[in-house]
Write an enzyme that holds these catalytic residues in place. Structure first.
Site, mmCIF file in Angstrom:
data_model
loop_
_atom_site.group_PDB
_atom_site.id
_atom_site.type_symbol
_atom_site.label_atom_id
_atom_site.label_comp_id
_atom_site.label_asym_id
_atom_site.label_seq_id
_atom_site.Cartn_x
_atom_site.Cartn_y
_atom_site.Cartn_z
ATOM 1 N N CYS A 216 1.042 -1.642 -0.084
ATOM 2 C CA CYS A 216 0.113 0.014 0.427
ATOM 3 C C CYS A 216 1.152 1.125 -0.017
ATOM 4 C CB CYS A 216 -1.437 0.201 0.993
ATOM 5 S SG CYS A 216 -1.973 -1.363 1.411
ATOM 6 N N HIS B 10 -3.456 7.416 2.791
ATOM 7 C CA HIS B 10 -4.424 5.584 1.957
ATOM 8 C C HIS B 10 -5.375 5.620 2.809
ATOM 9 C CE1 HIS B 10 -3.938 1.348 1.242
ATOM 10 N NE2 HIS B 10 -3.228 1.656 2.761
ATOM 11 N N ASN C 177 -10.074 -0.591 0.518
ATOM 12 C CA ASN C 177 -8.584 0.152 0.584
ATOM 13 C C ASN C 177 -8.106 -0.971 -0.768
ATOM 14 O OD1 ASN C 177 -5.597 -0.851 0.313
ATOM 15 N ND2 ASN C 177 -5.921 -1.693 2.617
HETATM 16 O O1 UT7 Z 1 -3.459 -1.238 3.663
HETATM 17 C C1 UT7 Z 1 -3.379 -1.932 5.001
HETATM 18 C C2 UT7 Z 1 -3.608 -3.497 5.510
HETATM 19 N N1 UT7 Z 1 -4.009 -3.772 6.040
HETATM 20 C C3 UT7 Z 1 -5.340 -2.504 7.140
HETATM 21 O O2 UT7 Z 1 -5.151 -1.046 6.950
HETATM 22 C C4 UT7 Z 1 -6.302 -3.507 7.907
HETATM 23 C C5 UT7 Z 1 -5.936 -2.008 9.904
HETATM 24 N N2 UT7 Z 1 -7.085 -3.600 10.112
HETATM 25 C C6 UT7 Z 1 -7.854 -3.068 10.538
HETATM 26 O O3 UT7 Z 1 -8.085 -1.896 9.506
HETATM 27 C C7 UT7 Z 1 -9.227 -3.473 11.565
HETATM 28 O O4 UT7 Z 1 -7.901 -4.203 12.579
HETATM 29 C C8 UT7 Z 1 -10.024 -3.814 11.160
HETATM 30 C C9 UT7 Z 1 -11.021 -3.998 10.217
HETATM 31 C C10 UT7 Z 1 -9.826 -6.077 10.427
HETATM 32 C C11 UT7 Z 1 -10.503 -5.318 12.850
HETATM 33 O O5 UT7 Z 1 -11.255 -4.267 13.675
HETATM 34 P P1 UT7 Z 1 -11.185 -4.388 14.800
HETATM 35 O O6 UT7 Z 1 -11.355 -3.192 15.378
HETATM 36 O O7 UT7 Z 1 -9.099 -4.624 15.305
HETATM 37 O O8 UT7 Z 1 -10.780 -5.667 14.732
HETATM 38 P P2 UT7 Z 1 -10.673 -7.286 15.793
HETATM 39 O O9 UT7 Z 1 -9.939 -7.492 14.376
HETATM 40 O O10 UT7 Z 1 -10.023 -6.608 16.947
HETATM 41 O O11 UT7 Z 1 -12.192 -7.951 15.877
HETATM 42 C C12 UT7 Z 1 -12.851 -7.438 17.352
HETATM 43 C C13 UT7 Z 1 -14.377 -8.692 16.651
HETATM 44 C C14 UT7 Z 1 -13.790 -10.006 16.655
HETATM 45 O O12 UT7 Z 1 -14.368 -11.163 17.433
HETATM 46 P P3 UT7 Z 1 -14.602 -10.834 19.227
HETATM 47 O O13 UT7 Z 1 -13.299 -11.631 18.475
HETATM 48 O O14 UT7 Z 1 -13.989 -9.594 19.570
HETATM 49 O O15 UT7 Z 1 -15.701 -11.988 19.331
HETATM 50 C C15 UT7 Z 1 -13.793 -10.189 15.271
HETATM 51 O O16 UT7 Z 1 -13.690 -11.520 14.960
HETATM 52 O O17 UT7 Z 1 -14.905 -8.672 15.577
HETATM 53 C C16 UT7 Z 1 -15.071 -9.570 14.947
HETATM 54 N N3 UT7 Z 1 -15.000 -9.155 13.733
HETATM 55 C C17 UT7 Z 1 -16.066 -9.020 12.464
HETATM 56 N N4 UT7 Z 1 -16.893 -8.912 13.367
HETATM 57 C C18 UT7 Z 1 -17.803 -8.737 12.315
HETATM 58 C C19 UT7 Z 1 -13.340 -8.941 12.786
HETATM 59 N N5 UT7 Z 1 -14.175 -9.273 11.229
HETATM 60 C C20 UT7 Z 1 -15.901 -8.764 11.089
HETATM 61 C C21 UT7 Z 1 -16.853 -8.652 10.584
HETATM 62 N N6 UT7 Z 1 -18.011 -8.706 10.422
HETATM 63 N N7 UT7 Z 1 -16.805 -8.456 8.861
#
Ligand code: UT7
Length: 325
Positions: A113, A252, A282
């Protein structure tokens, strides 16, 4: 040293759209979670027979038209991508053929990215040394080709697009400062396997398909907020300026929370940060040039204004550039 500036831009996103209702139909997720946690409403998705080189070619044609040049004037084509049509040849060589830029050297770059900023800074060096006067820089990715549509933590984020810039030697303005960097120690935070046989990596993929992206989302998010602010401050300071001199930051477009977190650290209002991720998600290397192109079209800044483009990505990598438009 000769300065390099952007003389024309073009962007392209495929027609097909996956909105949040579609994402709800394929994985266990919901519109509210996606909007609250990412800000993304829809993503453009390449057709089955549409590849990164096709997106890159269309964006390049638009940038060439915008700059009012002939393809024969282009001396170098750099394509930043992590989703090439082929491992070899490069996407840049396919673009060279498609646009008829037979006088141009051509190669690809992989800084994920951060790719567009890295390619732009590379182009600037060729111009600064007097090697070339006209370079075509493209950020293009068809992330959907490498998305695990069984993994709700990643598939709701990714989309496809391309953005292109004609970079030319200039007497006025141009790139005033830049910073690119990497932290290879965190290579395993965002991965997509190529030839390597890596059972542990394969295990992480819900679909079992090794050619898909996996990432440690929360860890990447923390890094992203910090590095986006730090890289912006770095280029502003290097140029001998302060944040109050910056009309617009074009970051980004990975996650609205990352952008808002970085803006808070920089202590700048949201109207000085460009956001269009709600429409694209993204799109990796395409994200910054597509956003920049839209910011120009929307009249968000004028000739003479100073802007910062800043990104982070797999590697981990980062890059920022301060441009006087
Ligand atoms: O371009 C560069 C590459 N990447 C990025 O920029 C990504 C950077 N990261 C992010 O954008 C975020 O970390 C995400 C959007 C991927 C995830 O958000 P988060 O606030 O970090 O959530 P998390 O991974 O801590 O997950 C929180 C909860 C989990 O459930 P539990 O374990 O608390 O029960 C996940 O299983 O949200 C759950 N979860 C979802 N729920 C509904 C993860 N993805 C989803 C989803 N829908 N799509």
């Amino acid at each position: 040293m000769i300065r390099a500036g952007i003389a024309g831009m073009g962007a392209y996103a495929p027609e097909k759209i996956y909105d949040n209702a579609y994402m709800e139909s394929i994985v266990e997720t919901n519109n509210e979670w996606i909007m609250q946690r990412t800000g993304i409403a829809e993503r453009h998705i390449a057709a089955e027979n549409e590849y990164t080189s096709d997106l890159a070619t269309e964006a390049a044609k638009r940038a060439i038209k915008d700059a009012g040049i002939d393809p024969s004037e282009i001396e170098l084509i750099i394509v930043a991508t992590v989703t090439p049509d082929y491992f070899s040849p490069s996407v840049a060589c396919l673009v060279q053929k498609n646009i008829g830029a037979e006088n141009a050297a051509a190669f690809d770059m992989n800084a994920a990215c951060s790719g567009f900023v890295t390619a732009l800074v590379t182009a600037e060096k060729f111009i600064a040394t007097g090697t070339y006067k006209t370079v075509l820089v493209i950020g293009a990715d068809a992330l959907s080709k490498g998305t695990d549509y069984k993994d709700r933590a990643t598939c709701i984020l990714f989309g496809d697009a391309a953005g292109a810039a004609i970079v030319k030697a200039t007497d006025e303005g141009g790139i005033l400062s830049s910073w690119i960097g990497a932290r290879g120690a965190d290579f395993d935070k965002i991965t997509n396997l190529a030839f390597k046989d890596d059972p542990a990596e394969l295990e992480k993929r819900i679909s079992g398909n090794k050619n898909t992206f996996w990432m440690a989302g929360s860890e990447v998010m923390k890094f992203a907020v910090r590095i986006m602010a730090e890289a912006t401050e770095n280029v502003v300071e290097k140029a001998g300026l302060s944040m109050s001199d910056i009309k617009l930051v074009v970051p980004h477009q990975a996650n609205l929370r990352i952008i808002e977190g970085a803006a808070k650290r920089l202590d700048i209002d949201s109207d000085r940060v460009f956001v269009n991720l709600q429409k694209y998600g993204n799109t990796s290397a395409a994200s910054i040039p597509v956003a920049l192109c839209e910011a120009v079209e929307d009249g968000k800044f004028q000739k003479g204004d100073k802007i910062v483009i800043v990104g982070f990505g797999a590697g981990l990598t980062w890059g920022a550039a301060l441009i006087e438009w």
